[in-house]
Design an enzyme around this catalytic site. Structure first.
Site, PDB file in Angstrom:
ATOM      1  N   ASN A 110     -20.196  23.844  31.434  1.00 27.38           N
ATOM      2  CA  ASN A 110     -20.956  22.502  31.043  1.00 27.38           C
ATOM      3  C   ASN A 110     -22.015  22.906  29.908  1.00 27.38           C
ATOM      4  OD1 ASN A 110     -20.320  21.951  33.520  1.00 27.38           O
ATOM      5  ND2 ASN A 110     -22.036  21.405  34.714  1.00 27.38           N
ATOM      6  N   THR A 155     -20.925 -16.776  -2.429  1.00 26.79           N
ATOM      7  CA  THR A 155     -21.317 -16.677  -1.142  1.00 26.79           C
ATOM      8  C   THR A 155     -20.450 -17.893  -0.413  1.00 26.79           C
ATOM      9  OG1 THR A 155     -23.014 -18.539  -1.351  1.00 26.79           O
ATOM     10  CG2 THR A 155     -23.758 -16.091  -1.744  1.00 26.79           C
ATOM     11  N   HIS A 156     -19.796 -17.446   0.769  1.00 27.63           N
ATOM     12  CA  HIS A 156     -19.301 -18.430   1.436  1.00 27.63           C
ATOM     13  C   HIS A 156     -17.719 -18.500   0.835  1.00 27.63           C
ATOM     14  CE1 HIS A 156     -22.620 -19.695   3.669  1.00 27.63           C
ATOM     15  NE2 HIS A 156     -23.112 -19.679   2.568  1.00 27.63           N
ATOM     16  N   SER A 278       8.094  -5.710  -1.584  1.00 27.12           N
ATOM     17  CA  SER A 278       8.761  -6.331  -0.449  1.00 27.12           C
ATOM     18  C   SER A 278      10.147  -5.783  -0.434  1.00 27.12           C
ATOM     19  CB  SER A 278       8.601  -7.629  -0.915  1.00 27.12           C
ATOM     20  OG  SER A 278       9.536  -8.420   0.117  1.00 27.12           O
ATOM     21  N   ASN A 286       2.380  -5.389  -2.018  1.00 32.42           N
ATOM     22  CA  ASN A 286       1.745  -5.742  -0.844  1.00 32.42           C
ATOM     23  C   ASN A 286       0.552  -4.434  -0.923  1.00 32.42           C
ATOM     24  OD1 ASN A 286       3.510  -7.251   0.085  1.00 32.42           O
ATOM     25  ND2 ASN A 286       4.731  -5.510   0.820  1.00 32.42           N
ATOM     26  N   TYR A 318     -24.070  16.521  34.754  1.00 32.75           N
ATOM     27  CA  TYR A 318     -22.709  16.460  34.100  1.00 32.75           C
ATOM     28  C   TYR A 318     -21.851  15.765  35.140  1.00 32.75           C
ATOM     29  CZ  TYR A 318     -18.783  18.532  31.965  1.00 32.75           C
ATOM     30  OH  TYR A 318     -17.475  18.667  31.350  1.00 32.75           O
ATOM     31  N   LYS A 326     -14.759  13.173  24.416  1.00 31.68           N
ATOM     32  CA  LYS A 326     -14.301  14.019  23.342  1.00 31.68           C
ATOM     33  C   LYS A 326     -13.113  13.279  22.704  1.00 31.68           C
ATOM     34  CE  LYS A 326     -13.603  17.656  26.106  1.00 31.68           C
ATOM     35  NZ  LYS A 326     -13.211  19.054  26.419  1.00 31.68           N
TER      36      LYS A 326
END
Length: 461
Positions: A110, A155-156, A278, A286, A318, A326
Site C-alpha cells: 500500500n 467573437t462568435h 483524399s 485533410n 486503501y 493508475k
C-alpha cells in the site's frame, strides 16, 4: 430447494489473478518503483542486524538488472505475482536468496504503490511540461513570423476588429503557459508528502529515518498521517485536472486551425508533411493533426471525470479500486504526450495566405469600432457614436461597401441626422487600428514583440 449455481462458479485456474493483476500498468512504473525499493532498502540497512553493505550492493544490482530487463522487454512477468512489487521481490529472491525475503520488512504494498505513483506523476508531468513548452516555443516563433499579417479578430465567429495574426497565436500560447503552471503545481503536489513508512495503514514499527528517506527521494515531508497517506490520490486527480485543461486548450487550437484551413476561410495552408489527401478527391487535403487532436483531447476530459468518479466512493485508507486510477492517469498521460509531440511540427510548418488575410479584412466592417472611437475623440458620447456608426454600417451594406469605404459626403449627411458635427476626413485602415492598441496586452507591434520576448524568457526559466 437447492440453490442454483452457475456452471462458472468453480474457480478457473488463473481467473482471479487475470482479473486482479496490474502488470500492464505496473511495468510502466518500474523506474520509480525501483527507486522506492532502494530507498527503503537503505533505510533498513541503517538498522542493526538488517542488511550489510554487501547485501545492499547485491540487492541493488539485482534491482538494476530487473529494471534493464523490463526496459528491454525481456522481463518474465507472471500474473500470479499480481503487481510489480511482488515481481521484484521474487526476482531479487531468486538471485539473492533470503535477502529478497527480508526486503518487505516494515512496509506494505500500500505505501509502496502510493509512493511510486507520486514519483511517476512527477515524472509524467515533467514530460508534459516539456511538451507544452515546445508547443509554446513553436507558437512564439510562428507569431513572430506573422507579426505583420493582419486578420479580422472575431467573437462568435463574426468579424469584429482587426488584430495581428501573431496576437491570436500568442493568445493560444498564453493558455498553454497556464497549463505549464498547472503541470508544475501538480508536480509539486505529488512530491509534498512521502507515503513510504505508512505501511498498510497504521505506520511502520521499525525505527527507520523517514525524513532522510523522503529527502533522498525528493519529497518535502515524511508521512503526516499513515491512514490518509496510503489512500490519498488527490495528487493524481490534480494531474488529471491539469491534463483536462490542457485538452481543452489543445482542442481550441485545433478548432481554430480547422476553421482557418476551411475552404470558405482559406487563411491557413495545410502543411503537406502534416496532412493527408483524399483517397478519391485529388483537389483537397485533410487537417488530420487538428481533427485527431480535437478528438483525442476529449479523452483527457473523460479521464478527469473517470478519476473523480473512481475516488469518490473509496473509503478512507486503501481499496483495490485505486488500481484503476493508475490506468486512467497513464492513459491520459500517453494521449497528452502524443498530441504535444506532434503539434510543434505542425505549428512550425503552417503557412498563412497574406492575400487571403487582406481579403478577409474587407469583410464584416471590421473598422466600425475604429470609426466610433474617432467620433468619441471628437467629443461625441460613445452611445451616440455607436448608434451613428451602426447606421453607417447598414448604409454601406446596402451598397456593397465596407463602412470605411463610404464617401465623406455620405458620412457627413448621415452624421447630420444624428446631430453630430461633420468630419473633415474619413480615412481608416486596419494597420493603423492595430497600432493604436499600444497598451500592455494590445495589438501594436511593439507590444506583440515585448510579449513574445517575455514569454520566451519565462519558458527558459
Amino acid at each position: 430447494m437447492p440453490i442454483l449455481q452457475s456452471s462458472r462458479n468453480a474457480a478457473q485456474p488463473g481467473a482471479l489473478f487475470a482479473f486482479t493483476n496490474g502488470i500492464a500498468q505496473d511495468s510502466l512504473l518500474a523506474a520509480q518503483e525501483i527507486a522506492v525499493q532502494k530507498a527503503w532498502l537503505r533505510g533498513l540497512a541503517a538498522l542493526p542486524g538488517m542488511f550489510s553493505k554487501r547485501d545492499v550492493t547485491r540487492i541493488e544490482a539485482a534491482l538494476d538488472e530487473a529494471r534493464r530487463a523490463i526496459e528491454a522487454g525481456s522481463f518474465a512477468w507472471d500474473i500470479r505475482d499480481e503487481d510489480i512489487h511482488m515481481h521484484l521481490e521474487r526476482y531479487v529472491t531468486e538471485r539473492c536468496g533470503d535477502l529478497g525475503k527480508k526486503m518487505h520488512a516494515g512496509r506494505s504494498r500500500n505505501d509502496l504503490v502510493a509512493t511510486t505513483l507520486r514519483l511517476y506523476t512527477r515524472d509524467l508531468m515533467q514530460k508534459v511540461r516539456g511538451g507544452i513548452r515546445a508547443v509554446i516555443a513553436a507558437l512564439a516563433d510562428q507569431a513572430e513570423q506573422q507579426i505583420d499579417c493582419i486578420i479580422p479578430g472575431a467573437t462568435h465567429l463574426q468579424h469584429g476588429q482587426p488584430v495581428r495574426l501573431g496576437h491570436v497565436l500568442l493568445g493560444h500560447a498564453e493558455a498553454f503557459r497556464r497549463d505549464d503552471a498547472r503541470a508544475d503545481a501538480a508536480m509539486r503536489q505529488a512530491m509534498a508528502v512521502m507515503p513510504l513508512g505508512s505501511a498498510a495503514l497504521a505506520g511502520t514499527p521499525l525505527p527507520v529515518d523517514l525524513g532522510t528517506m523522503a529527502a533522498a527521494l525528493g519529497f518535502r515531508n515524511a508521512p503526516r498521517n499513515s491512514y490518509d497517506s496510503v489512500g490519498d490520490r488527490d495528487f493524481m486527480l490534480e494531474a488529471l485536472s491539469a491534463l483536462a485543461l490542457l485538452g481543452v486548450h489543445l482542442g481550441r487550437l485545433a478548432e481554430d486551425c480547422i476553421y482557418w484551413a476551411a475552404t470558405p476561410v482559406g487563411l491557413l495552408k495545410l502543411p503537406k508533411a502534416w496532412s493527408t489527401g483524399s483517397s478519391i478527391m485529388p483537389n483537397k487535403r485533410n487537417p488530420d493533426v487538428p481533427e485527431l487532436t480535437r478528438g483525442r483531447s476529449a479523452h483527457l476530459l473523460g479521464a478527469m471525470t473517470d478519476g473523480v468518479a473512481l475516488m469518490r466512493t473509496v473509503p478512507t485508507s486503501y481499496g483495490s479500486d485505486l488500481h484503476e486510477l493508475k490506468k486512467v492517469l497513464i492513459g491520459a498521460g500517453l494521449e497528452a504526450l502524443a498530441c504535444l509531440d506532434i503539434w510543434p511540427h505542425f505549428i512550425g510548418a503552417m503557412q498563412f495566405d497574406g492575400a487571403r488575410a487582406a481579403a478577409l479584412c474587407r469583410q464584416g466592417h471590421i473598422l466600425a469600432t475604429e470609426i466610433a472611437d474617432a467620433l468619441v475623440a471628437d467629443g461625441v458620447s460613445f452611445r451616440d457614436a455607436y448608434k451613428a456608426v451602426a447606421g453607417l454600417v447598414e448604409q454601406a451594406s446596402l451598397t456593397g461597401k465596407q463602412v470605411h469605404e463610404l464617401a465623406l459626403a455620405e458620412v457627413n449627411a448621415a452624421l447630420k441626422k444624428h446631430k453630430i458635427p461633420p468630419r473633415r476626413n474619413f480615412m481608416f485602415d486596419a494597420a493603423a487600428a492595430v497600432e493604436r492598441r499600444n497598451l500592455p496586452g494590445g495589438t501594436a507591434k511593439k507590444r506583440l514583440r515585448a510579449a513574445i520576448a517575455a514569454l520566451r524568457r519565462e519558458m527558459q526559466g
